[in-house]
Design an enzyme around this catalytic site. Structure first.
Site, PDB file in Angstrom:
ATOM      1  N   PRO A  25       0.730  -1.154  -0.022  1.00 36.08           N
ATOM      2  CA  PRO A  25       0.194  -0.094   0.011  1.00 36.08           C
ATOM      3  C   PRO A  25       0.890   1.218   0.060  1.00 36.08           C
ATOM      4  O   PRO A  25       1.776   1.375   0.802  1.00 36.08           O
ATOM      5  CB  PRO A  25      -0.720  -0.068   1.254  1.00 36.08           C
ATOM      6  N   THR A  27       0.795   5.316  -0.104  1.00 34.36           N
ATOM      7  CA  THR A  27      -0.045   6.834  -0.418  1.00 34.36           C
ATOM      8  C   THR A  27       0.779   7.732  -1.278  1.00 34.36           C
ATOM      9  O   THR A  27       1.813   7.868  -1.245  1.00 34.36           O
ATOM     10  CB  THR A  27       0.024   7.491   1.010  1.00 34.36           C
ATOM     11  N   ALA A  60      -3.425   3.504   1.593  1.00 34.74           N
ATOM     12  CA  ALA A  60      -4.414   3.563   2.783  1.00 34.74           C
ATOM     13  C   ALA A  60      -5.369   4.916   2.431  1.00 34.74           C
ATOM     14  O   ALA A  60      -5.110   5.734   1.701  1.00 34.74           O
ATOM     15  CB  ALA A  60      -3.729   4.310   3.923  1.00 34.74           C
ATOM     16  N   GLN A 102      -6.726  -0.769   1.544  1.00 35.50           N
ATOM     17  CA  GLN A 102      -6.224  -0.447   3.071  1.00 35.50           C
ATOM     18  C   GLN A 102      -7.100   0.309   3.844  1.00 35.50           C
ATOM     19  O   GLN A 102      -7.309   1.648   3.163  1.00 35.50           O
ATOM     20  CB  GLN A 102      -4.784  -0.139   2.957  1.00 35.50           C
ATOM     21  N   HIS A 179      -5.301  -1.009   8.501  1.00 38.37           N
ATOM     22  CA  HIS A 179      -4.086  -0.540   8.675  1.00 38.37           C
ATOM     23  C   HIS A 179      -3.833  -0.417  10.150  1.00 38.37           C
ATOM     24  O   HIS A 179      -4.220   0.526  10.850  1.00 38.37           O
ATOM     25  CB  HIS A 179      -4.135   0.888   7.892  1.00 38.37           C
ATOM     26  N   ALA A 181      -0.602  -0.324  11.323  1.00 35.46           N
ATOM     27  CA  ALA A 181       0.521  -0.146  11.475  1.00 35.46           C
ATOM     28  C   ALA A 181       1.193   1.451  11.429  1.00 35.46           C
ATOM     29  O   ALA A 181       0.537   2.136  11.478  1.00 35.46           O
ATOM     30  CB  ALA A 181       1.369  -0.628  10.272  1.00 35.46           C
ATOM     31  N   ASN A 182       2.358   1.827  11.289  1.00 36.38           N
ATOM     32  CA  ASN A 182       3.151   2.789  11.113  1.00 36.38           C
ATOM     33  C   ASN A 182       2.561   4.240  11.979  1.00 36.38           C
ATOM     34  O   ASN A 182       2.652   5.364  11.450  1.00 36.38           O
ATOM     35  CB  ASN A 182       2.886   3.348   9.731  1.00 36.38           C
ATOM     36  N   TYR A 184      -0.314   4.909  13.059  1.00 39.60           N
ATOM     37  CA  TYR A 184      -1.594   5.744  13.135  1.00 39.60           C
ATOM     38  C   TYR A 184      -2.747   5.367  14.430  1.00 39.60           C
ATOM     39  O   TYR A 184      -2.298   4.525  15.005  1.00 39.60           O
ATOM     40  CB  TYR A 184      -2.241   5.590  11.443  1.00 39.60           C
ATOM     41  N   ASN A 239       5.707   8.019  12.820  1.00 36.11           N
ATOM     42  CA  ASN A 239       4.905   9.045  13.635  1.00 36.11           C
ATOM     43  C   ASN A 239       5.106   8.739  15.069  1.00 36.11           C
ATOM     44  O   ASN A 239       4.224   8.520  15.711  1.00 36.11           O
ATOM     45  CB  ASN A 239       3.567   8.659  12.996  1.00 36.11           C
ATOM     46  N   GLY A 305      12.437  -2.834   2.228  1.00 30.52           N
ATOM     47  CA  GLY A 305      13.489  -2.847   1.622  1.00 30.52           C
ATOM     48  C   GLY A 305      14.078  -4.310   0.616  1.00 30.52           C
ATOM     49  O   GLY A 305      15.441  -4.576   0.757  1.00 30.52           O
ATOM     50  N   GLY A 326       7.175  -1.794  -2.093  1.00 28.31           N
ATOM     51  CA  GLY A 326       6.787  -0.259  -2.291  1.00 28.31           C
ATOM     52  C   GLY A 326       7.575   0.400  -3.200  1.00 28.31           C
ATOM     53  O   GLY A 326       7.177   0.425  -4.097  1.00 28.31           O
ATOM     54  N   ARG A 327       8.684   1.089  -2.740  1.00 26.17           N
ATOM     55  CA  ARG A 327       9.301   1.965  -3.560  1.00 26.17           C
ATOM     56  C   ARG A 327       9.655   1.313  -5.034  1.00 26.17           C
ATOM     57  O   ARG A 327       9.564   2.048  -5.839  1.00 26.17           O
ATOM     58  CB  ARG A 327      10.687   2.441  -2.952  1.00 26.17           C
TER      59      ARG A 327
HETATM   60  C1  FNR Z   1       4.462   3.863   2.019  1.00 21.81           C
HETATM   61  N1  FNR Z   1       3.911   2.963   3.027  1.00 21.81           N
HETATM   62  C2  FNR Z   1       2.754   2.965   3.577  1.00 21.81           C
HETATM   63  N2  FNR Z   1       2.196   1.752   4.183  1.00 21.81           N
HETATM   64  C3  FNR Z   1       1.160   1.645   4.724  1.00 21.81           C
HETATM   65  O1  FNR Z   1       0.832   0.575   5.366  1.00 21.81           O
HETATM   66  N3  FNR Z   1       0.193   2.334   3.785  1.00 21.81           N
HETATM   67  C4  FNR Z   1       0.279   3.327   3.044  1.00 21.81           C
HETATM   68  O2  FNR Z   1      -0.526   3.990   2.313  1.00 21.81           O
HETATM   69  C5  FNR Z   1       1.791   3.532   2.668  1.00 21.81           C
HETATM   70  N4  FNR Z   1       2.261   4.649   2.019  1.00 21.81           N
HETATM   71  C6  FNR Z   1       3.363   4.748   1.426  1.00 21.81           C
HETATM   72  C7  FNR Z   1       3.752   5.683   0.808  1.00 21.81           C
HETATM   73  C8  FNR Z   1       5.006   5.884   0.170  1.00 21.81           C
HETATM   74  C9  FNR Z   1       5.451   6.798  -0.844  1.00 21.81           C
HETATM   75  C10 FNR Z   1       5.963   4.966   0.665  1.00 21.81           C
HETATM   76  C11 FNR Z   1       7.434   4.932   0.147  1.00 21.81           C
HETATM   77  C12 FNR Z   1       5.689   3.930   1.558  1.00 21.81           C
HETATM   78  C13 FNR Z   1       5.119   1.873   3.519  1.00 21.81           C
HETATM   79  C14 FNR Z   1       5.087   0.708   2.301  1.00 21.81           C
HETATM   80  O3  FNR Z   1       3.988   0.033   2.236  1.00 21.81           O
HETATM   81  C15 FNR Z   1       6.127  -0.305   2.717  1.00 21.81           C
HETATM   82  O4  FNR Z   1       6.029  -0.937   3.825  1.00 21.81           O
HETATM   83  C16 FNR Z   1       7.522   0.554   2.526  1.00 21.81           C
HETATM   84  O5  FNR Z   1       7.696   1.275   1.670  1.00 21.81           O
HETATM   85  C17 FNR Z   1       8.741  -0.406   2.775  1.00 21.81           C
HETATM   86  O6  FNR Z   1       8.812  -1.181   1.536  1.00 21.81           O
HETATM   87  P1  FNR Z   1       9.836  -0.910   0.405  1.00 21.81           P
HETATM   88  O7  FNR Z   1       9.626   0.483  -0.167  1.00 21.81           O
HETATM   89  O8  FNR Z   1      11.095  -0.931   0.865  1.00 21.81           O
HETATM   90  O9  FNR Z   1       9.822  -1.870  -0.706  1.00 21.81           O
END
Ligand code: FNR
Length: 370
Positions: A25, A27, A60, A102, A179, A181-182, A184, A239, A305, A326-327
């Site tokens: 996912p 954003t 998300a 999500q 979601h 995680a992270n 929120y 966060n 990663g 992701g990236r």
């Molecule tokens: C994210 N990540 C993220 N995670 C999540 O649970 N919901 C989301 O909406 C987002 N949004 C988001 C935007 C951007 C631009 C990035 C780079 C990352 C985290 C993402 O899902 C993932 O866990 C991480 O990016 C780590 O994976 P990679 O990028 O190392 O493959």
């Protein structure tokens, strides 16, 4: 015992994945500014990344207006948003893809400038995130001290998730991921540094986990357990989160989720926090998927990663069932195929992650046709 590879099929709930390279996912802040509905450009982006039997976890999406903390993130609470997402799910299904949504509430990771009537954002307790955020007008300002939700408001939060789950079903998604995680809202309740409540949603681990589990159960009532997933980041620091001792808390949460028979459990690995505005690569951190695998009998997905080789190694270890990217998926619309062929990857451009239009969104190249 013979362990699978990234290109061994996998069953999640009722769905048959033809490979294990999932889209995490992400954003991207490119929904329609006034309606916060997904638009044709978003459908094109997701369709570019859809593969036959491949899993996409859509970004998300806030379940209520108070759940938003960034510009142009899509919602899943209005009729226009259901219609907007329907274009996305139709486009992904036309390519044979499987797409989960999500469901999100940012809680204190918001600012009054994003809130209806400019009120304070809500959270478990009145504790601000340290540091600064970008307000709706684009200024940089300190995070505000949120308003602690009253106990009698919590059913309303659960109802917002339930309605978001219903709307996602109507919008043609194949499932939903909660979601958790992270840093929120749901994680703000889970973790002791953001939750000082003295009601049944705070204090003990059982109490702090209650809101997440009640939200999951509301989602299950709408979808059935095998189309509901949960995302957790046990060792994350996004966060201002971070439980001093994650093992007891997350062992309880995962232990409670396990018998529910969910579609999958999804981790964010702590070693790479890809979100935010800069690269943060943590070292000397545990691998969540290895630690918690023994507690999870179902499908386990992780992210953070990975490249093709490390993903292949993780799958071959038997400790995880699929890898979310992701990236690299942002910059490589045909990522599964590139990994399969061990082809070169296009580097991502962080400057275009959040907001904007086509650039850095739908204009990343596909591999040259052979
Ligand atoms: C994210 N990540 C993220 N995670 C999540 O649970 N919901 C989301 O909406 C987002 N949004 C988001 C935007 C951007 C631009 C990035 C780079 C990352 C985290 C993402 O899902 C993932 O866990 C991480 O990016 C780590 O994976 P990679 O990028 O190392 O493959």
């Amino acid at each position: 015992m013979h362990y699978p590879s990234l290109f061994t099929p996998l069953q999640i709930g009722p769905y048959h994945l033809s490979h294990r390279v999932a889209m995490a996912p992400l954003t991207r802040m490119r929904a329609d500014t006034s309606s916060l509905a997904a638009r044709a450009l978003n459908a094109e982006y997701y369709a570019q990344r859809a593969t036959q039997g491949g899993l996409i976890i859509a970004e998300a999406s806030q379940v209520t207006p108070t759940g938003r903390g960034n510009p142009d993130t899509p919602g899943i609470y209005s009729r226009a948003q259901v219609a907007g997402w329907k274009q996305v799910t139709d486009a992904v299904h036309a390519k044979g893809g499987i797409i989960f949504l999500q469901l999100w509430h940012v809680g204190r990771a918001s600012h009054s400038s994003y809130q209806p009537d400019g009120v304070l954002p809500v959270s478990a307790s009145a504790i601000a995130i340290s540091g600064k955020t970008r307000t709706a007008s684009g200024d940089i300002a300190p995070y505000e001290v949120p308003r602690a939700l009253r106990t009698d408001e919590i059913p309303g939060i659960i109802e917002a998730y339930r309605q978001g789950a219903r709307n996602a079903l109507e919008a043609g998604f194949d499932g939903i991921e909660i979601h958790g995680a992270n840093g929120y809202l749901l994680e703000q309740f889970l973790q002791s540094r953001s939750n000082l409540r003295i009601d049944r949603y705070g204090g003990s681990i059982e109490n702090r986990a209650r809101l997440l589990l009640e939200v999951v159960d509301a989602a299950i009532e709408v979808w059935g357990a095998d189309r509901v997933a949960v995302r957790l980041s046990p060792y994350g620091v996004a966060n201002d989160s971070g439980e001093a001792d994650p093992m007891p808390l997350y062992s309880h949460v995962i232990g409670q989720l396990a018998p529910r028979g969910l579609a999958y459990l999804h981790f964010v690995e702590p070693r790479s926090s890809g979100a935010g505005r800069s690269e943060v690569n943590h070292t000397d951190v545990p691998a969540a998927f290895e630690l918690f695998r023994p507690l999870w009998p179902g499908v386990l997905i992780t992210a953070g990663g990975f490249d093709g080789a490390s993903a292949e190694a993780a799958i071959a270890s038997g400790n995880v069932d699929a890898i979310a990217f992701g990236r690299t998926f942002i910059a490589n619309p045909d990522l599964p195929e590139r990994i399969r062929k061990n082809a070169m990857l296009t580097p991502y451009d962080r400057a275009t992650f959040y907001g904007g239009d086509v650039a850095g969104y739908t204009d990343y190249p596909f591999q040259e046709a052979e």
